[in-house]
Design an enzyme around this catalytic site. Structure first.
Site, mmCIF file in Angstrom:
data_model
loop_
_atom_site.group_PDB
_atom_site.id
_atom_site.type_symbol
_atom_site.label_atom_id
_atom_site.label_comp_id
_atom_site.label_asym_id
_atom_site.label_seq_id
_atom_site.Cartn_x
_atom_site.Cartn_y
_atom_site.Cartn_z
ATOM 1 N N LYS A 279 0.857 -1.193 0.000
ATOM 2 C CA LYS A 279 0.000 0.000 0.000
ATOM 3 C C LYS A 279 0.890 1.239 0.000
ATOM 4 O O LYS A 279 1.804 1.363 0.817
ATOM 5 C CB LYS A 279 -0.897 0.016 1.245
ATOM 6 N N THR B 147 -11.032 6.004 10.967
ATOM 7 C CA THR B 147 -11.007 5.461 12.338
ATOM 8 C C THR B 147 -10.631 6.536 13.344
ATOM 9 O O THR B 147 -10.829 6.376 14.542
ATOM 10 C CB THR B 147 -10.026 4.263 12.444
ATOM 11 N N ASP C 59 -14.000 14.801 -3.982
ATOM 12 C CA ASP C 59 -14.185 16.102 -4.641
ATOM 13 C C ASP C 59 -15.462 16.009 -5.470
ATOM 14 O O ASP C 59 -16.202 15.025 -5.355
ATOM 15 C CB ASP C 59 -12.947 16.413 -5.514
ATOM 16 N N LYS D 147 -7.452 8.236 -1.198
ATOM 17 C CA LYS D 147 -8.758 8.648 -0.641
ATOM 18 C C LYS D 147 -9.309 9.899 -1.311
ATOM 19 O O LYS D 147 -9.490 10.949 -0.666
ATOM 20 C CB LYS D 147 -8.631 8.907 0.865
ATOM 21 N N ARG E 18 3.258 -1.182 10.717
ATOM 22 C CA ARG E 18 4.348 -1.319 11.690
ATOM 23 C C ARG E 18 4.637 -2.714 12.199
ATOM 24 O O ARG E 18 5.816 -3.024 12.420
ATOM 25 C CB ARG E 18 4.097 -0.339 12.854
ATOM 26 N N ASP F 115 -3.426 4.415 -1.911
ATOM 27 C CA ASP F 115 -4.365 4.876 -0.874
ATOM 28 C C ASP F 115 -4.383 6.403 -0.845
ATOM 29 O O ASP F 115 -3.761 7.027 0.008
ATOM 30 C CB ASP F 115 -3.886 4.277 0.462
HETATM 31 O O1 C5P Z 1 1.218 0.613 11.120
HETATM 32 P P1 C5P Z 1 -0.219 0.191 11.021
HETATM 33 O O2 C5P Z 1 -0.395 -1.310 10.873
HETATM 34 O O3 C5P Z 1 -1.076 0.770 12.115
HETATM 35 O O4 C5P Z 1 -0.694 0.828 9.622
HETATM 36 C C1 C5P Z 1 -2.023 0.738 9.157
HETATM 37 C C2 C5P Z 1 -2.131 1.413 7.817
HETATM 38 O O5 C5P Z 1 -3.502 1.448 7.454
HETATM 39 C C3 C5P Z 1 -1.635 2.850 7.783
HETATM 40 O O6 C5P Z 1 -1.108 3.098 6.480
HETATM 41 C C4 C5P Z 1 -2.895 3.652 8.012
HETATM 42 O O7 C5P Z 1 -2.824 4.930 7.447
HETATM 43 C C5 C5P Z 1 -3.928 2.794 7.285
HETATM 44 N N1 C5P Z 1 -5.318 2.982 7.726
HETATM 45 C C6 C5P Z 1 -5.728 2.796 9.037
HETATM 46 N N2 C5P Z 1 -7.048 2.984 9.377
HETATM 47 C C7 C5P Z 1 -7.936 3.353 8.451
HETATM 48 C C8 C5P Z 1 -7.556 3.548 7.114
HETATM 49 C C9 C5P Z 1 -6.220 3.351 6.793
HETATM 50 O O8 C5P Z 1 -4.907 2.421 9.885
HETATM 51 N N3 C5P Z 1 -9.210 3.477 8.782
#
Ligand code: C5P
Length: 251
Positions: free
Chosen positions: A49, A139, A81, A78, A231, A76
């Site tokens: 992603k 979220t 517009d 998003k 992460r 990603d």
């Molecule tokens: O590091 P981590 O596993 O928390 O990363 C989750 C990824 O998913 C990040 O790129 C974050 O921006 C994305 N994301 C999220 N919650 C959402 C939409 C996207 O954590 N509702």
């Protein structure tokens, strides 16, 4: 077409250099563990992603580079517009040959329909069409912000469900949501409607800034189609072990 589950690695890096260094390290170890039959382009290359930070820093060249290495790409960005602007922008993204791209469902059904039209025009030369996904509610938006800032007086779960139904009505392939919402979304939108779920953590790990987390195994049981993992893989001491563990638990 049969649904396919997959693990998507969130490459939340600042630059192409950092991203490629990470993926090189991952592939080097992975090429030692994947079967000798899997030697074609893209074999063993993870679905990745690319978010706004990396895309705005490196531009479309980043997409080309990852594609030429055989990675599938979820871009990603998003989009949100007026329908005409989103349609034309999506056409450009479709031309990149990405595999998955998204919009905010808050833009409404007309905007989502326009996004789909633009994306399909852009991707006309590709046999495999990209998936178009909607973000229901971020979220980071909690019930309090929903009611008191956005002045939406319905409960979050209802808003998420309605936005998912709107996305389906507009012809989209699925939504980004919490794994906790996956079963309900499948119930109202059908099993074929995709749920792409971030907020994934191994059972024994810290949740960082994610509020409601599930392990890859739990997300599988909850019916997620794709898990987005950042992460827990990118910051792991041994990212390839963490990625393999996600695959073992989820696939
Ligand atoms: O590091 P981590 O596993 O928390 O990363 C989750 C990824 O998913 C990040 O790129 C974050 O921006 C994305 N994301 C999220 N919650 C959402 C939409 C996207 O954590 N509702």
């Amino acid at each position: 077409m049969a649904k396919q589950r997959d693990v998507i690695i969130a490459c939340d890096f600042k630059s192409a250099d950092e991203t490629i260094k990470f993926l090189d390290r991952l592939s080097r170890v992975r090429s030692e563990v994947i079967s000798c039959d899997d030697v074609g382009i893209g074999a063993g290359r993870p679905f990745v992603k690319i978010g706004m930070e990396l895309f705005y820093a490196e531009g479309p060249a980043m997409i080309k580079q990852l594609k030429s290495r055989g990675h599938k790409i979820f871009l990603d960005l998003k989009l949100h517009d007026i329908p005409n602007t989103v349609k034309k922008s999506m056409q450009v993204l479709g031309e990149y040959g990405v595999d998955m791209v998204n919009v905010h469902a808050a833009g409404g059904i007309d905007m989502m329909r326009a996004a789909k039209e633009g994306l399909m025009l852009g991707a006309a030369r590709f046999a495999e069409k990209p998936k178009l996904i909607a973000v229901t509610q971020l979220t980071s938006t909690d019930e309090n912000a929903l009611h008191n800032e956005l002045l939406i007086d319905k409960p979050m779960s209802e808003v998420v469900k309605q936005y998912a139904l709107n996305a389906k009505e507009a012809g989209l392939d699925g939504v980004v949501c919490s794994a906790y919402e996956a079963a309900e979304i499948h119930k109202v939108c059908g099993e074929d409607f995709l749920t792409i779920t971030p907020g994934i953590r191994f059972a024994e790990s810290a949740s960082d800034d994610q509020k409601r987390v599930m392990s890859p195994a739990q997300a599988k049981d909850a019916g997620s189609d794709y898990i987005v993992v950042g992460r827990p893989i990118t910051a792991a001491d041994r990212p390839s072990d963490a990625y393999e563990r996600c695959r073992e638990e989820f696939l």
